[in-house]
Structures are given as structure tokens and as C-alpha cells.
Design an enzyme around this catalytic site. Structure first.
Site: not given
Length: 733
Positions: A352, A394, A662, A666, A730
């Protein structure tokens, strides 16, 4: 002419329909041979046709006039075409963002388990499971909301205006049109020069540009004087490009047309009057912006991994729960108790806390990076940082400073020379014309000003200004009132045409064929290093002469060269070495030419012996592109869609890909990558497409991001292993 009219009629019809170059016109995501155009074919063909025709053809096609549009015509076109604005990626409404933060298979599974627990009146299980889902969703929602608001503040723009020529209704001076167009275009109708908001520009408008102006739309040059435009955001080429009035070259590509100006670029020097061809989303900038935001992001490697783990646990539960239900019900005969026990098995098998652990560790990583002035727009990007196998970057503005710097000052045969720098500095200091980027790079050597004692030792006598026919300029200075020195600098071939001697080891020697060949070899070697070379020459004249003309630019002595380069960021080499040490391969994707790219790569420590170019990629199929990506690290002269194609091909090979850029060129690749990284000085479209924004130019943050991402992944993996093993034990017992 018929082609131009057909294109503009299509322009009008499509714009009225609201879909010109819209998302339906975008190229498909798939790529094959010859499918890597940088813009829709209709746009490219239309702009090329307008570039290659005459001024009169362009005016007729756009139904404009030599003295601009009238206010009524402009208002009608504004209603028809809409404002000159590029549609940006709009922020998601809060409820959609909240849904995206909640939506993943594991949260859905936990919600179902919480609902079943509530129906079976297990209040404690309902509260615990529900709290995990709510906290996980809210932490992600709040953290991403803060980051997105910070990114929006970065994009806040000041309203800009443009100077527009509009036909006057009254009797205002007709000389306005003469001043900005020249007599050959003037129809002797009055015109007014207005400052209007950029959003009010329409096709057919005439705008006046000068140094420092941002170009507000795609335009054709009608008149120009010494016009240089910086197109780095569009093409990746760091040096300004000269623009002319002459009709375009049919053999050249769209971005290489010397008489076209593009939205998003800016004027470095000179003045111009231009005809607006396309505005808003119909511009070249607008089409690329739409492409970068039109398609939804593909699932990243992290999202795919989390979904895979979630579905694995879900499938395990779907197998175990029915098995436990059948065995327990058949052996004990109490199917109600068997159902409740099977439900407890389902809850026991489900970790969980997984959504909570994932979100909290990602949020902690985002907070740590924010202290290094990094905006993390999407939390998933933190883990992608750690999983990144290939970083594509770039060159201009990311690896380099996007600023021209003086790289070398040499004598005629390539040996460093302080005398050459001194002459170049005197020329740049005393000229009164517009000082360009190269002059500024020379003038930054402030130590020369003090050592030369300019005010005491030198006095300016005269100047022969620069023009684009001679491609050189000269200043004449008097040194200690003893004699005059004519110092000239300019393009190499034009300088050689006026030189008769060269300075060799302090002696002036004749410029014979043998020395001329050595001079050309030296300049070619500098060019091969990616340097822009400017030659410097001088001669001494009598102190009695006070007026100088172009005729005096003769019999000069070539003293050497100054060479310029866009230098790499100080942190670039160290950052790339650190990434390599962490197993991240770096590839360079740039629109600049291969010579400049090779030089920059050598300076930052990247192997660039073989460079693959955009035209070569055009001729490759997908298999050949895949081989090129495996064998080479540097790719030059790329269009925006070349970059996107390469990124997608890397992801198709199973790589986790980051992209650092930038510019508008790009943006498509930023969206295609697993993790898009940009900088605060990037264009808005690039920042919108990025997942992470660097507020400082220190690329060492990339290494920290990789480490933080891997730490986050390790924490999640520890929890999954620990919980899955204990829960399974378990249930089995």
C-alpha cells in the site's frame, strides 16, 4: 506568379477555416527516407516562392501596396487572420492535473481495495489504504503545481511593439515611404510610421527594423542596409547572418534564403524595411511550436517501469486471490469466510505504501535540486535522470555560451602575435560605425587599453567605413604625432586583394606566390578549427595627410589574423566527464556547421573525428540511422525534425534518452525524449517542452541530477523488494 497567387489563396481559405498549418497538417510521427522536412511542405513552398519572386510579385500576392496597408485593410485582415500570436501549450486545469497525478494502475487497484474494504465494513483498512492514495496524489499535485507556476513566471513576457508603415488617410508627409523603401518602391502616397503591438500585425504589413529589434513575423526584406540577423534559436548557427534585398536562391533551403526573416530571430546590426508574409501559428516559428505541443508525450521509461511493476503485482493478486478463495471455500465450506480471507490476501499482497514512497522520494529529489536552482516540472523526470543512458545535447547556448569570443590572434603564418591584437584593438576602438559582435570580442581585452595609453599615444585622424562590397574597414591613427598608421581589417580574400607585403619575423616581405599559398593554408587551417578569421593589415603614411579615401587602401602589409569562436561553457567539459563516469553517453545534435561543431567538441573533450550531417540523414532509412547512432557521437547541420527523428530512434533501441536544448529548433526533440532539459534563457517553446529547467548555466547540475535520480530509484527498489518478499511470505504461510 500563378504559383504565388495559388499559394496565397490557399493561405486565405485555410486561415479562414482555422486549420492552416494546424495539427492536422503536421508531419506524422513516423519517419522514413526523405520525410524530415522542418516545416509543412505547403508553408515551405509558399515562403520559397515569395522569396524567389520580385518585390512586386510578393506585394501583389499578399494584396499589399508599396506604402503599406490602410487602417481599414489592416483591421479587416486582423479579423480574418486573428492576432499575431503563437499558441503555447496551455497549463492544465487543476482538476485535470489532479487526475493525472492520481491516474496509474496501482492507485486504481488501491482504490478498488479501499472500496471493497468499506463495503465489508473494514473501516481501518479503508482509512489506511485511502490515506495512502490521497497523500500520494496530493504530494505530487502540490509539488508539480509549484514547479509549473515557477516555470510560468519565467515565461512572463513584456508586451512588445513593432514599427509599422500604414497608408495615411490624410495629407501627411510622403517622404516617410521614401525614407524606408527607397524611391523605386514609392508610389507617392502618404504613409505613417506607427508603433503597434506585435499581436496586431497582419500579412501584407510593412515593418521597420533596426539593431536590437526582435523580428515579429515571417517577412521578406524590401530594403536593407548592413542588415545582420541572429538565427541561432532557429538554426543553431551562432554567428549572425547577413540579409539582402535580392531575390532568393532557388537552390538554397528555406532557412538559407538571404531575403527572408523569421519570427523569433533578432536584428544584430543594420536597418531594414520588410513585408510581413506570415503571422502567428502560420509562421515557421508557429508551425514548429505547434508540432512540439500537438502530440501527446509517449510514456517515459520511468512511467513504463512503474506501470510494469504495478501490473505485475496486479496479475499476481489476480492469480492468488481466486486460488485462495477456491481452496479455502472448498476445504471449509464457508464461502463468506473464504471471501473475506481472500480479500485479506489481496490487501496483504499489495504494498500500500508504494505510491507514497514513490511520490515522496521524487518530491524530496525535486526539493534538493531546487536548492541548486533547478525547476523540476514533472516529478517522474527525477528518476529518468538516474536511468538516463544517453544525453543528446544541442551545441549553441547549451554547451557554448552563445557569445562570440576572440579565440586566437596570430601572425600571417599562425604563430601567436600580440602586435596583431594591438592593431585589431586600435581599429575596433577608434571606429565610429556600428560596433558588431566581433568588435566587441576584441574590445573585451581591457588590459590593452591601459597598456596602450590610447588617450596619450594615439589620436584618430580619419576613418574609411565598412561596406559590403569591400568587406573591410579602416581607421587612421596618429602615433605620438610622429606618423600616421592606416589599420585595416576585413575578410581574408578582400584583404589579400589590397596587400602587397606580409610581415614575417618583424620584416616586411613581398607577397609572392609562395607566401600567398602559405597564407591561404594558414587561414584554411584556422577555418578547419571552426574559427571565423578576420585579416588585419596596416601601412604607415605621412603625417601631413588628413583626409583618406578607399583609394588609400592599397599597398598594405598583412600583419596577421584575429579568429573568433563561440566558446564552450566553463562547466561543459567537467559535466560531460562526470556523466561519462556515471555511464551516460553524450551525443551532440546541432544545426551549426560541422567545422565549428568539431572545434567545440574538441574543447569539451568529445570525440568528433567523424560527423554525420543532416543531408546525409535525409538519405538514410531507419536501419541506417540506427547504425549511425551506434557508431557516431556528433551530428551537425540538423533540422528540428532530424533531431526528433534521432531521439525517437534511440528510444526505439531501448535507450533512456535525455535531451538538452534551448532553441525553437530543439522543441520537438525535447518532447520526444524521456527527459527534456532546458535553461532559463531558452525560448518559451523549449521551456514548455522541457521537464527540467536549469536556472543557472552550470551544467554540473546534470551530474547531481543523475545521482539524485539513482538514489530515488534505489529507495523505491528497496521498498518493493522488502514489501513484496515479506507480503508473499505472510500469504504463503
Amino acid at each position: 506568379m500563378s504559383l504565388l497567387n495559388a499559394w496565397f489563396n490557399a493561405f486565405l481559405r485555410s486561415r479562414r477555416a482555422g486549420n492552416l498549418f494546424g495539427r492536422r497538417a503536421m508531419p506524422e510521427a513516423g519517419y522514413g527516407r526523405g520525410s524530415t522536412q522542418a516545416a509543412p511542405a505547403t508553408l515551405t513552398a509558399g515562403l520559397l516562392a515569395l522569396a524567389q519572386g520580385s518585390d512586386a510579385d510578393a506585394l501583389a500576392t499578399l494584396q499589399s501596396h508599396v506604402d503599406g496597408l490602410s487602417p481599414h485593410e489592416a483591421e479587416e485582415r486582423l479579423q480574418r487572420f486573428g492576432p499575431n500570436e503563437v499558441d503555447h501549450e496551455k497549463p492544465l486545469p487543476w482538476w485535470r492535473h489532479l487526475w493525472q497525478c492520481y491516474r496509474n494502475p496501482f492507485n486504481l487497484l488501491l482504490t478498488v481495495l479501499a472500496a471493497v474494504s468499506w463495503l465489508t465494513e473494514d473501516a481501518k483498512a479503508t482509512v489506511v489504504i485511502g490515506a495512502m492514495v490521497v497523500l500520494s496524489t496530493l504530494i505530487r499535485f502540490v509539488q508539480e503545481g509549484r514547479s509549473n507556476r515557477a516555470a510560468e513566471r519565467l515565461k512572463a513576457l513584456v508586451g512588445n511593439t513593432a514599427r509599422v508603415l500604414r497608408r495615411a488617410a490624410g495629407t501627411e508627409a510622403a517622404e516617410v515611404a521614401d525614407q524606408y523603401f527607397g524611391a523605386q518602391l514609392h508610389s507617392r502616397r502618404p504613409a505613417r510610421l506607427l508603433d503597434l503591438p506585435i499581436r496586431d500585425l497582419v500579412p501584407g504589413d510593412h515593418i521597420v527594423l533596426s539593431a536590437g529589434d526582435m523580428i515579429p513575423a515571417d517577412c521578406r526584406v524590401l530594403a536593407a542596409k548592413d542588415l545582420f540577423v541572429a538565427q541561432a534559436a532557429m538554426t543553431g548557427e551562432s554567428l549572425p547572418v547577413e540579409k539582402f534585398v535580392q531575390a532568393g536562391n532557388a537552390e538554397a533551403g528555406l532557412m538559407e534564403q538571404a531575403n527572408l526573416l523569421f519570427m523569433g530571430t533578432n536584428v544584430v546590426s543594420g536597418t531594414a524595411t520588410a513585408l510581413v508574409l506570415a503571422t502567428g501559428n502560420t509562421s515557421y516559428f508557429g508551425t514548429l511550436a505547434q508540432r512540439s505541443s500537438a502530440s501527446d508525450r509517449a510514456p517515459t521509461a520511468f512511467q513504463a517501469g512503474v506501470n510494469s511493476v504495478s501490473w505485475l503485482l496486479i496479475r499476481f493478486a489476480l492469480v492468488m486471490v481466486p486460488f485462495v478463495l477456491l481452496v479455502n471455500g472448498w476445504t471449509k465450506g464457508d464461502w463468506t469466510e473464504a471471501f473475506l480471507f481472500a480479500l485479506s490476501v489481496a490487501v496483504g499482497l499489495t504494498p500500500e505504501m508504494l505510491p507514497m514512497i514513490v511520490t515522496s522520494t521524487l518530491a524530496k529529489g525535486a526539493v534538493l535540486l531546487s536548492r541548486r536552482k533547478v525547476i523540476v516540472k514533472r516529478l517522474d523526470a527525477i528518476q529518468n535522470f538516474g536511468a538516463m543512458e544517453v544525453l543528446c545535447t544541442d551545441k549553441t547556448g547549451t554547451l557554448t555560451q552563445d557569445k562570440i569570443a576572440l579565440e586566437r590572434h596570430t601572425d600571417v603564418f599562425g604563430q601567436d602575435s600580440e602586435d596583431v591584437l594591438t592593431f585589431a584593438y586600435l581599429n575596433s576602438h577608434f571606429q565610429t560605425g556600428l560596433i558588431n559582435l566581433l568588435d566587441r570580442a576584441v574590445l573585451e581585452h581591457v588590459e590593452l587599453q591601459s597598456s596602450l595609453r590610447l588617450s596619450q599615444d594615439y589620436r584618430k585622424v580619419d576613418e574609411i567605413p565598412f561596406d559590403f562590397e569591400r568587406r573591410r574597414m579602416s581607421v587612421v591613427v596618429s602615433e605620438r604625432e610622429d606618423h600616421h598608421e592606416l589599420i585595416c581589417k576585413g575578410a581574408v580574400e578582400e584583404m589579400l586583394a589590397v596587400c602587397s607585403t606580409v610581415r614575417e619575423n618583424g620584416q616586411d616581405m613581398p607577397l609572392d606566390e609562395q607566401r600567398l599559398a602559405r597564407v591561404r593554408q594558414t587561414t584554411e587551417e584556422l577555418n578547419e578549427q571552426g574559427l571565423r578569421v578576420v585579416a588585419v593589415a596596416m601601412k604607415e603614411t605621412a603625417a601631413s595627410q588628413s583626409v583618406y579615401t578607399q583609394a588609400d587602401e592599397c599597398e598594405l602589409t598583412l600583419v596577421g589574423y584575429v579568429a573568433f569562436l563561440d566558446p564552450p561553457k566553463e562547466s561543459a567539459a567537467h559535466a560531460l566527464q562526470a556523466l561519462a563516469a556515471h555511464g551516460v553517453e553524450v551525443k551532440v545534435f546541432t544545426g551549426d556547421n560541422e567545422l565549428v561543431t568539431a572545434r567545440v567538441c574538441a574543447q569539451v573533450g568529445l570525440d568528433a573525428d567523424t560527423i554525420v550531417t543532416g543531408p546525409q540523414i535525409e538519405r538514410m532509412d531507419d536501419a541506417a540511422v540506427a547504425r549511425a547512432l551506434q557508431e557516431h557521437r556528433v551530428f551537425a547541420r540538423l533540422t528540428p525534425l532530424h533531431k526528433e527523428r534521432l531521439v525517437r530512434e534511440l528510444r526505439a533501441q531501448g535507450k533512456v534518452v535525455g535531451f538538452l536544448g534551448d532553441g525553437i529548433n530543439d522543441a520537438p526533440a525535447l518532447r520526444a525524449a524521456d527527459i527534456g532539459i532546458s535553461v532559463d534563457s531558452a525560448v518559451d517553446i523549449a521551456k514548455e517542452a522541457a521537464d527540467i529547467i536549469l536556472l543557472e548555466k552550470n551544467l554540473m547540475v546534470l551530474e547531481e541530477g543523475v545521482i539524485q535520480g539513482r538514489r530515488t530509484f534505489s529507495n523505491m527498489l528497496k521498498y518493493i523488494r522488502m514489501t513484496a518478499s515479506s507480503n508473499f511470505g505472510n500469504v504463503f504461510s
